[in-house]
Every structure is written in C-alpha cells, then in structure tokens.
Design an enzyme around this catalytic site. Structure first.
Site, PDB file in Angstrom:
ATOM      1  N   GLU A   1       0.811  -1.214   0.000  1.00 59.47           N
ATOM      2  CA  GLU A   1       0.000   0.000   0.000  1.00 59.47           C
ATOM      3  C   GLU A   1       0.846   1.267   0.000  1.00 59.47           C
ATOM      4  OE1 GLU A   1      -0.580  -2.661   1.888  1.00 59.47           O
ATOM      5  OE2 GLU A   1      -2.524  -3.361   1.156  1.00 59.47           O
TER       6      GLU A   1
ATOM      7  N   HIS B   1     -11.697  -5.395   8.033  1.00 55.50           N
ATOM      8  CA  HIS B   1     -12.473  -5.204   6.805  1.00 55.50           C
ATOM      9  C   HIS B   1     -13.739  -4.380   7.046  1.00 55.50           C
ATOM     10  CE1 HIS B   1      -9.908  -8.568   5.727  1.00 55.50           C
ATOM     11  NE2 HIS B   1     -10.264  -8.453   4.467  1.00 55.50           N
TER      12      HIS B   1
END
Lengths: 363, 327
Positions: B63, B132
């Site tokens: 990322e 999540h």
C-alpha cells in the site's frame, strides 16, 4: 579507478565504465574539483552559521563530495533526481541556488525551487519516501514512451538518492519491487556513509547493500564513493542503461560521513577516532588533487579555487544575515491547489487578529 | 428531459471512473486486483478491457508503494485513481498519505499539484473478518492538505468520483461498502452540486440529523419512523467530511434548534465531534438541547457476530432523537 595516491587505472573488467572517463577532458576534471571544493566550503560555512544561530540545523555532506558531484554530473539533461536531504553536492551540479538550501534549514520555507524546472526534486526528510516518488515518476516516463526510443535527446531516466539507513525502510524494498516489475528507468543511488545517526551500517544490513536489489530483480554494483571519476562513470553508465530501456539498477557508493549526522549530533559519543582517520586518508578532494597534479595542474588552480571559496563564504554570510522572514500569509498558501473554505477562514481570522494590534491598544 | 439510468453504487462509481478515463488519458487506475478481476468488489470491472494495461493495472500488494508511486506519477502529470482494497489496509500507506501526499503542494510552494484519488471501501455490516469493517475517515479529515468525501447514493457516487478525479488536490474517496449494491437513479447530464456541498435529503422542522456514507439509509429510516410518530426530522448528508459544509448545517440547526449526528465511526475524536464543536460555536443561542452523537463505541471493531450490536441502527438514532426532544 583512482587510488588514494591519485593514480588512475581502470581494471579490465570495468572497461565499459572506463570509456565514460575517456570522453572527459581536463576542463571536466577541473569542474569536478571546483564543485567538490565549493560544496565543502559551503558545508563548513553553513556549519559555522548554524553555530552562530543563523540556522536551526545544518546537515553536513562533508566527506561525500565525490559521490555527489561525480554522480550529479553523470545525470543527463532530461533526467530527474529525487534526493534525500544531504544532497547539496548533487544540487549544485544542476543549478540549485545554495541559498535555497539555507532557507530550508533556517526555517524560511520547505524548499523554494520548482522541481519541474530544475529536475532536482525537493528534499525529503522522512527517510525513503522519495524513493517511491522517483519510482512513480519513472513509471510515468515509461508511460510517456520516453525510454529506449533510440533518440538520446528525448530519452529520460530518473535517479534517487538515499542513505544506508534508509535502506531499512520498507519504502526502499517496495520501490525496488515496483521498479523491477514495471521495468522503470530508474537508478537507485545509495550513499553508504557508514552511519545512520549513531547506528552503524551493520545494524541496517548483514549483506552488502549493493546486493539488496538482487532478490527483487534489480542488479547492483558497488563503487568507491570517494572516487569522483568512478562515481561519475558508474552513474552515467547506469543512467544510459535506464534510458535505453534496460530497467532499474542499484549503485552503492561506499563513502563516509566525516561530520556529524546534523549539527544536533555528537559522533564522539559513538564513533571510534581511528575510523575517522582511516577515511580522512581517503579524502575525496585530496585524492583528486593528487590526480590533477599528476595531470600537470599547478598551484595557480588550487589557489584560484581557494579564493573562490572565500568569496562564496562571504556571499553566503551576507545573504544569510540579510534574509527576511517569510510573510504571515505563507502559513496558509498552497495548502491546497484549489480554493478551500476552512483555510481561507482561518487566514482571515489570523490577519484580523494581527491587525488588531497594529491599530493601537486593544480596548 | 434528463438522461438517467438506475445503477447500484458500485456500478455508478465504475461508470464515473469510466467517464473520467474517457475524458482524460492521463487518468490511471491501479491497486491490488483492480485489473482482470475488477477489484474485490468489482468496482473497476471492465476498465482494463476498455483502456488497456497501461492505464489499468494491478500493483504489487504494497500500500505504501501504491500511494508513493501515485505521488511520483502525479509529479509526472498523471492523475491516479488508486484503490486500497479495504479500510483496514490503508495504514501501511499512512506515511505516504499524511507526510507526503497531503504536504507536497505546500512543501513545493504550489509548484506541484497532487491530483490523486485514493478509493477506500469502508465501514462494517458485511460480516467480515477483522480489518475489513473500519471507519478511519477521521485520521484523514484531521490531516491538512487532504480532501475527504463519501457518497451515500448512486447519483453522488457517479458524480463525486468524477469531481474527485478532476480535483487538483488529493482526495480520499470513502465508498460505503455495505451499500455497494444499493440501487438508485443516476442523472447522467449534470452533477447535483460540488463534491464538498452537504445535501438536505429530507426537510424537517423539529430536529436536524446529520450523517454521511453508509449511515445515510439508516438515518433516513429513522426519520421515516419518527415521522410516523409525528416528529419532523431534517436529514443532512454531509457528503464531504473535509472540508465540511457548515453553512448548510448551521442553517438547518437555526431552524430546528436540535442536532443529532450519526456515524459508524468510533464516537470520540470523530467527524461527528467536529460537527458538534462547530455547531456549539456558531449556533449556540439557537440550540434547544445539547448536541448528541450516535456512533460506534471507542473499542476495536468487534467480531462479525457482534457488529449488529456495535453499529448504530435506526433505533439508536431514535433513542438520541427522543433524548434531544425531551431535554
């Protein structure tokens, strides 16, 4: 290529690098020396100015002049450079005004030059962040189709500078991976100056740093970072390769941080004195002076360089003492490219608040 | 007559990106699994086939590298739409977002713009494993130099993603993942407003209910239930968490005198907290009751079997509405 005694010799296995030196003439050599001497004088003067309270901090490049001037001149006229924060030498090889570096350390701004014009990007203080920016930039050069066109006037490459300490950051590993998978025209130039503040390079790696890229598919080479000719040749060759579409590579320049990490540091607390002596005997300027004298360069030249250094020091002192503080509105400028209501509101408030003192005593 | 089409939010974002990519060939889409697969939520489905692998490509699973290279590409004149696969995966990129992306325009004294959009599916309610279901918007709203927005319906999704891509500043684009399949009409001819304007979704007179993103349907449901009990609630969709459109909120509170703010994020130090503080500052004499916040608790997001209790629902909003009205 240059022995500590200044004897020039290219080992047979590095003949392809030697060709780059054959293209140089005496004027180029003198330019290399002048710039190494100029940046050393600048460095010493800035350390003194910091001690006099003219700057909050100074970051010395002392001892790394050959790695920086040599590689800086190995970068082509279309190429882009992404420095860390110690690359004053690379900066002057591409026309960065030295006063703009002083402004950063004095707290006037965070870097006043236009990176698109200078191709020398802004200093990056957070370690290794710029290595990913360079990778993205090089990916963009690829997308623009300006790699391996066969026309050296349009092809471009990118080089990024970082230190041995920064190699421990994940961003360097991620950059090696992105560069390898996209075959980016990028040279990773690691100045291994042996120390990351007080941590020796042995605490950042157990294998030589030039091997760091191998596992990612980025080939590496180690160069004597105190040999300006070798640093020039290696950079020029690898930038050519990148421009020609051969993908990324990594250069580890072995050098030494002769000074402190910054003026806030005290290396006597952690560094053995004999280590400094070892490296001072390999001083990049002394070595190159010996080489130049072997080429017949005489005292006149070195005296002229010393005189130019005195003039530079005087000019830097004068301009630093005359430097104005930035205006209040600079706090709010360029936070966003497009207008922003909150920033505008807060600027209006502070200006009104400040103005209330100018109009006389608050009631 | 306007040209409109019914689309779920995920498809509306997709259509908006497609439009932006057709308009400007400097727009790139990349991130984890965004190419052949079209992203784990299929938001970028079909873009590879239409625009090719030079403009739509999978990045390594890194990322910081995604955002760091998007910054370099912005310096080169490209406008990246970078996907972070899930809210809880953005933190490896935090340094590049907060210390670099947000500051480079300022650092460069305006010489460099950072037209980068970071798309992040966020929020809970989908029965997922840890990391999540988070709502990390406050971290980014707290960071000067960023713009932070979130659509709550298909029309906004279609237009706001295009406005984000056109912005010369970095935009963190939060997508309400549990509403990806919620359908709505999209007006293909003209945008509803700029991406930073709040929207009054339902007019009311007794209380203002401010919310955003995935909580908007919940807020509207609460207002509907309240209406059946004779209580008139004005529902405002923030749409933008930074900057916040305070004039729209203040105007409403001056009318209703009461404010409840609902969001999925942990309540303390949140976007809701900022709205509450500003309303106290700008509409103090108009308030008939303390400003109340309805949010999730200040604990890590729980395992999925507990999330129904953890996330605010219409009943919890109505509980706050009752407290405000009976103050």
């Amino acid at each position: 290529m240059l022995s500590p005694e200044g004897i020039f010799e290219v080992p047979a296995e590095y003949a392809e690098y030697g060709k780059y030196i054959e293209r140089l003439n005496l004027d180029d050599f003198l330019k290399f020396y002048r710039d190494m001497a100029r940046i050393r004088r600048f460095d010493n003067e800035c350390t003194a100015l910091q001690r006099q309270g003219q700057m909050g901090l100074w970051v010395q490049a002392l001892g790394q002049e050959a790695a920086q001037i040599g590689s800086g001149y190995g970068v082509g006229p279309n190429d882009h450079m992404f420095p860390s924060y110690r690359e004053h030498g690379v900066a002057i090889t591409h026309g960065i005004d030295l006063m703009s570096i002083i402004k950063i350390m004095r707290g006037v701004n965070h870097g006043g030059w236009n990176p698109e014009e200078t191709r020398f990007h802004l200093y990056a203080i957070v370690l290794a962040t710029q290595v990913l920016h360079a990778t993205g930039y090089a990916m963009g050069v690829n997308f623009d189709g300006l790699v391996g066109t066969g026309n050296p006037d349009v092809d471009q490459a990118v080089i990024t500078y970082f230190g041995d300490g920064a190699t421990a950051e994940g961003d360097v590993s991620e950059a090696l991976l992105f560069a390898a998978t996209t075959k980016a025209p990028l040279v990773f130039f690691c100045q291994n100056n042996q120390w990351a503040i007080s941590s020796p390079v042995s605490s950042q790696t157990v294998v030589p740093l030039y091997l760091r890229g191998e596992g990612f598919g980025v080939p590496g080479i180690q160069v004597d970072g105190n040999d300006v000719l070798a640093c020039y040749a290696v950079t020029a060759k690898h930038m050519d390769d990148a421009r020609n579409g051969l993908g990324p590579s990594l250069i580890e320049a072995l050098t030494y941080r002769v000074g402190a990490h910054t003026t806030s540091d005290d290396p006597t607390k952690y560094r053995p004195a004999d280590e400094l002596e070892y490296w001072q005997a390999r001083d990049p300027l002394l070595r190159f002076e010996k080489f130049l004298r072997r080429q017949g360069v005489g005292d006149d030249f070195f005296e002229e360089v010393a005189k130019a250094g005195d003039e530079l020091a005087e000019q830097i002192r004068a301009e630093t003492f005359a430097m104005q503080n930035p205006p209040l509105e600079n706090i709010f400028r360029h936070v966003y490219s497009d207008p922003h209501p909150m920033v505008a509101e807060q600027q209006a408030w502070l200006e009104g608040y400040e103005a209330s003192f100018e109009e006389g005593e608050p009631s | 007559m306007s040209n409109s089409v019914e689309l779920p939010i995920a498809k509306a974002i997709n259509a908006g990106i497609q439009k932006a990519m057709s308009r400007n060939d400097k727009v790139l889409v990349f991130g984890e699994d965004v190419a052949e697969l079209g992203g784990v939520f299929r938001v970028t489905e079909g873009l590879l086939a239409e625009f090719g692998s030079k403009r739509v490509f999978n990045s390594p699973i890194a990322e910081s590298g995604i955002v760091g290279t998007a910054i370099g590409l912005a310096m080169r004149g490209y406008r990246s739409v970078a996907e972070i696969q899930f809210d809880g995966f953005v933190y490896p990129a935090f340094n590049q977002i907060v210390s670099q992306l947000a500051k480079i325009t300022n650092r460069s004294e305006g010489h460099l713009s950072m037209p980068v959009v970071i798309r992040i599916p966020y929020g809970g309610g989908i029965g997922a494993v840890e990391h999540h279901s988070e709502s990390p918007e406050a971290y980014f709203a707290h960071t000067p130099g960023l713009r932070v927005i979130s659509p709550s319906n298909s029309n906004d999704a279609y237009w706001m993603i295009q406005q984000a891509i056109e912005s010369n500043d970095p935009v963190i684009f939060f997508e309400p993942k549990r509403r990806y399949w919620q359908k709505g009409m999209v007006n293909l001819d003209s945008p509803p407003s700029t991406m930073h304007d709040a929207a009054v979704l339902r007019e009311g007179s007794q209380l203002t209910l401010v919310s955003y993103g995935p909580m908007i349907p919940t807020a509207l449901q609460a207002a509907e239930v309240a209406a059946s009990e004779g209580i008139s609630i004005e529902v405002i969709d923030l749409r933008s968490m930074s900057p916040i459109d305070f004039p729209t909120i203040i105007n409403s509170v001056k009318k209703t005198g009461r404010l409840v703010i609902a969001s999925e994020a942990s309540t303390s130090f949140s976007v809701s907290a900022e709205v509450a503080a500003k309303v106290a500052e700008l509409a103090f004499y108009h308030l008939e009751a303390p400003v109340l916040r309805v949010g999730s608790f200040d604990v890590p997001y729980p395992p999925a079997k507990l999330e129904e209790l953890f996330l605010p629902d219409a009943d919890r909003i109505l509980e706050a509405v009752d407290r405000s009205l009976s103050y």
